[in-house]
Design a protein around this motif. Structure first.
Motif, PDB file in Angstrom:
ATOM      1  N   VAL A  47     -23.873  27.409  59.975  1.00  0.00           N
ATOM      2  CA  VAL A  47     -24.002  25.967  60.048  1.00  0.00           C
ATOM      3  C   VAL A  47     -24.221  25.577  58.835  1.00  0.00           C
ATOM      4  O   VAL A  47     -23.621  24.785  58.120  1.00  0.00           O
ATOM      5  CB  VAL A  47     -23.941  25.579  61.532  1.00  0.00           C
ATOM      6  CG1 VAL A  47     -23.725  24.300  61.296  1.00  0.00           C
ATOM      7  CG2 VAL A  47     -23.203  25.538  62.556  1.00  0.00           C
ATOM      8  N   LEU A  48     -25.354  25.485  57.884  1.00  0.00           N
ATOM      9  CA  LEU A  48     -25.276  24.493  57.009  1.00  0.00           C
ATOM     10  C   LEU A  48     -24.787  25.100  55.776  1.00  0.00           C
ATOM     11  O   LEU A  48     -25.034  24.562  55.546  1.00  0.00           O
ATOM     12  CB  LEU A  48     -27.871  24.801  57.082  1.00  0.00           C
ATOM     13  CG  LEU A  48     -28.166  23.459  57.960  1.00  0.00           C
ATOM     14  CD1 LEU A  48     -29.462  24.343  57.899  1.00  0.00           C
ATOM     15  CD2 LEU A  48     -28.204  22.316  58.379  1.00  0.00           C
ATOM     16  N   LEU A  49     -24.522  26.558  56.141  1.00  0.00           N
ATOM     17  CA  LEU A  49     -24.134  26.660  54.943  1.00  0.00           C
ATOM     18  C   LEU A  49     -23.250  26.537  55.169  1.00  0.00           C
ATOM     19  O   LEU A  49     -22.285  25.683  53.763  1.00  0.00           O
ATOM     20  CB  LEU A  49     -24.166  28.705  54.968  1.00  0.00           C
ATOM     21  CG  LEU A  49     -23.514  28.939  53.599  1.00  0.00           C
ATOM     22  CD1 LEU A  49     -24.248  28.897  52.231  1.00  0.00           C
ATOM     23  CD2 LEU A  49     -23.541  30.773  53.594  1.00  0.00           C
ATOM     24  N   MET A  50     -22.022  26.455  56.045  1.00  0.00           N
ATOM     25  CA  MET A  50     -21.170  25.827  55.841  1.00  0.00           C
ATOM     26  C   MET A  50     -20.612  24.619  55.763  1.00  0.00           C
ATOM     27  O   MET A  50     -19.581  24.333  55.026  1.00  0.00           O
ATOM     28  CB  MET A  50     -20.078  26.237  57.467  1.00  0.00           C
ATOM     29  CG  MET A  50     -20.072  27.751  57.530  1.00  0.00           C
ATOM     30  SD  MET A  50     -19.353  28.401  59.267  1.00  0.00           S
ATOM     31  CE  MET A  50     -17.635  27.391  59.237  1.00  0.00           C
ATOM     32  N   GLY A  55     -18.970  20.147  51.907  1.00  0.00           N
ATOM     33  CA  GLY A  55     -19.156  18.934  50.919  1.00  0.00           C
ATOM     34  C   GLY A  55     -19.117  19.505  49.893  1.00  0.00           C
ATOM     35  O   GLY A  55     -18.854  18.550  49.073  1.00  0.00           O
ATOM     36  N   GLY A  56     -18.167  20.499  49.264  1.00  0.00           N
ATOM     37  CA  GLY A  56     -18.377  20.894  48.157  1.00  0.00           C
ATOM     38  C   GLY A  56     -19.257  21.421  47.337  1.00  0.00           C
ATOM     39  O   GLY A  56     -18.769  20.943  45.549  1.00  0.00           O
ATOM     40  N   PHE A  57     -19.912  21.622  47.672  1.00  0.00           N
ATOM     41  CA  PHE A  57     -21.332  21.794  46.690  1.00  0.00           C
ATOM     42  C   PHE A  57     -21.337  22.860  45.631  1.00  0.00           C
ATOM     43  O   PHE A  57     -21.312  22.763  44.585  1.00  0.00           O
ATOM     44  CB  PHE A  57     -22.806  22.030  46.784  1.00  0.00           C
ATOM     45  CG  PHE A  57     -24.239  22.615  46.167  1.00  0.00           C
ATOM     46  CD1 PHE A  57     -24.132  21.262  45.769  1.00  0.00           C
ATOM     47  CD2 PHE A  57     -24.465  23.489  45.942  1.00  0.00           C
ATOM     48  CE1 PHE A  57     -25.393  21.028  45.400  1.00  0.00           C
ATOM     49  CE2 PHE A  57     -25.057  23.829  45.762  1.00  0.00           C
ATOM     50  CZ  PHE A  57     -25.885  22.746  44.799  1.00  0.00           C
ATOM     51  N   PHE A  58     -20.443  24.151  46.165  1.00  0.00           N
ATOM     52  CA  PHE A  58     -19.786  25.035  45.300  1.00  0.00           C
ATOM     53  C   PHE A  58     -18.767  25.315  44.509  1.00  0.00           C
ATOM     54  O   PHE A  58     -18.424  26.112  44.115  1.00  0.00           O
ATOM     55  CB  PHE A  58     -20.112  26.133  46.029  1.00  0.00           C
ATOM     56  CG  PHE A  58     -21.618  26.679  46.966  1.00  0.00           C
ATOM     57  CD1 PHE A  58     -22.750  26.736  46.188  1.00  0.00           C
ATOM     58  CD2 PHE A  58     -21.384  26.170  48.195  1.00  0.00           C
ATOM     59  CE1 PHE A  58     -23.872  26.938  46.803  1.00  0.00           C
ATOM     60  CE2 PHE A  58     -22.668  27.008  49.229  1.00  0.00           C
ATOM     61  CZ  PHE A  58     -23.526  26.833  48.102  1.00  0.00           C
ATOM     62  N   ASP A  59     -17.912  23.874  44.189  1.00  0.00           N
ATOM     63  CA  ASP A  59     -16.611  23.727  43.698  1.00  0.00           C
ATOM     64  C   ASP A  59     -16.714  24.236  42.596  1.00  0.00           C
ATOM     65  O   ASP A  59     -16.161  24.534  41.528  1.00  0.00           O
ATOM     66  CB  ASP A  59     -16.087  22.759  44.608  1.00  0.00           C
ATOM     67  CG  ASP A  59     -15.458  22.649  45.839  1.00  0.00           C
ATOM     68  OD1 ASP A  59     -15.858  23.881  46.398  1.00  0.00           O
ATOM     69  OD2 ASP A  59     -14.991  21.587  46.347  1.00  0.00           O
ATOM     70  N   GLY A  60     -18.057  23.151  42.257  1.00  0.00           N
ATOM     71  CA  GLY A  60     -18.206  23.078  40.490  1.00  0.00           C
ATOM     72  C   GLY A  60     -18.390  24.835  39.477  1.00  0.00           C
ATOM     73  O   GLY A  60     -18.029  24.493  38.668  1.00  0.00           O
ATOM     74  N   VAL A  61     -19.395  25.344  40.301  1.00  0.00           N
ATOM     75  CA  VAL A  61     -19.686  26.347  39.931  1.00  0.00           C
ATOM     76  C   VAL A  61     -19.047  27.264  39.949  1.00  0.00           C
ATOM     77  O   VAL A  61     -18.595  28.152  39.078  1.00  0.00           O
ATOM     78  CB  VAL A  61     -20.845  26.690  40.814  1.00  0.00           C
ATOM     79  CG1 VAL A  61     -21.419  28.396  40.208  1.00  0.00           C
ATOM     80  CG2 VAL A  61     -22.005  26.337  40.703  1.00  0.00           C
ATOM     81  N   THR A  62     -17.880  27.689  40.875  1.00  0.00           N
ATOM     82  CA  THR A  62     -16.598  28.526  41.337  1.00  0.00           C
ATOM     83  C   THR A  62     -15.149  27.614  40.165  1.00  0.00           C
ATOM     84  O   THR A  62     -15.169  28.941  39.574  1.00  0.00           O
ATOM     85  CB  THR A  62     -16.234  28.276  42.685  1.00  0.00           C
ATOM     86  OG1 THR A  62     -17.218  28.568  44.035  1.00  0.00           O
ATOM     87  CG2 THR A  62     -15.278  28.734  42.881  1.00  0.00           C
ATOM     88  N   PHE A  63     -15.060  26.458  39.895  1.00  0.00           N
ATOM     89  CA  PHE A  63     -15.012  26.719  39.153  1.00  0.00           C
ATOM     90  C   PHE A  63     -14.824  26.976  37.246  1.00  0.00           C
ATOM     91  O   PHE A  63     -14.812  26.716  37.099  1.00  0.00           O
ATOM     92  CB  PHE A  63     -14.084  25.167  38.964  1.00  0.00           C
ATOM     93  CG  PHE A  63     -13.101  24.427  37.701  1.00  0.00           C
ATOM     94  CD1 PHE A  63     -11.537  24.772  38.396  1.00  0.00           C
ATOM     95  CD2 PHE A  63     -13.104  24.182  36.861  1.00  0.00           C
ATOM     96  CE1 PHE A  63     -10.736  24.122  37.748  1.00  0.00           C
ATOM     97  CE2 PHE A  63     -12.122  23.427  36.074  1.00  0.00           C
ATOM     98  CZ  PHE A  63     -11.096  23.625  36.204  1.00  0.00           C
TER      99      PHE A  63
END
Length: 121
Positions: A47-50, A55-63
């Motif tokens: 649940v904490l990972l989800m 929240g979009g924490f990994f969006d910048g890294v993925t982009f």
């Protein structure tokens, strides 16, 4: 997955009992609390990972990785545009998150109640 959250909660309690009976050398309340902690810890981490993904924490890294990949390895595939791919927070399944969050919270509440009962007795 189960649609009814209470049936799924009962299934989690049965899984906890199964873990308790298989891996416990002594059948007492402390070992049951330990087995309940193992299962609730898995739910809590999930649940904490989800929540972090939502929240979009990994969006910048993925982009950034997608952009780096497209610049370093030039491909002529124009159908595979890296800017149009959905980010992890856009592909988020909210109903699964709500169900898992309920299971994590309810198992942790049961764990706290059993711990209070254990230390009072």
């Amino acid at each position: 997955m189960f649609k009814n959250k209470w049936k799924f909660f009962i299934l989690n309690l049965l899984i906890t009992l199964l873990i308790f009976f298989i891996f416990s050398s002594n059948y007492n309340l402390l070992n049951f609390i330990n087995s309940l902690f193992y299962l609730s810890f898995i739910y809590l981490i999930t649940v904490l990972l989800m929540y972090t993904t939502k929240g979009g924490f990994f969006d910048g890294v993925t982009f950034g990785f997608r952009r780096f990949n497209s610049i370093m390895f030039k491909r002529n595939d124009y159908l595979e545009e890296w800017r149009d791919k959905p980010l992890p927070s856009e592909k988020f399944n909210a109903s699964l998150y709500q169900r898992l969050k309920f299971q994590a919270i309810s198992l942790l509440v049961l764990l706290i109640i059993l711990l209070i009962f254990y230390y009072i007795m």
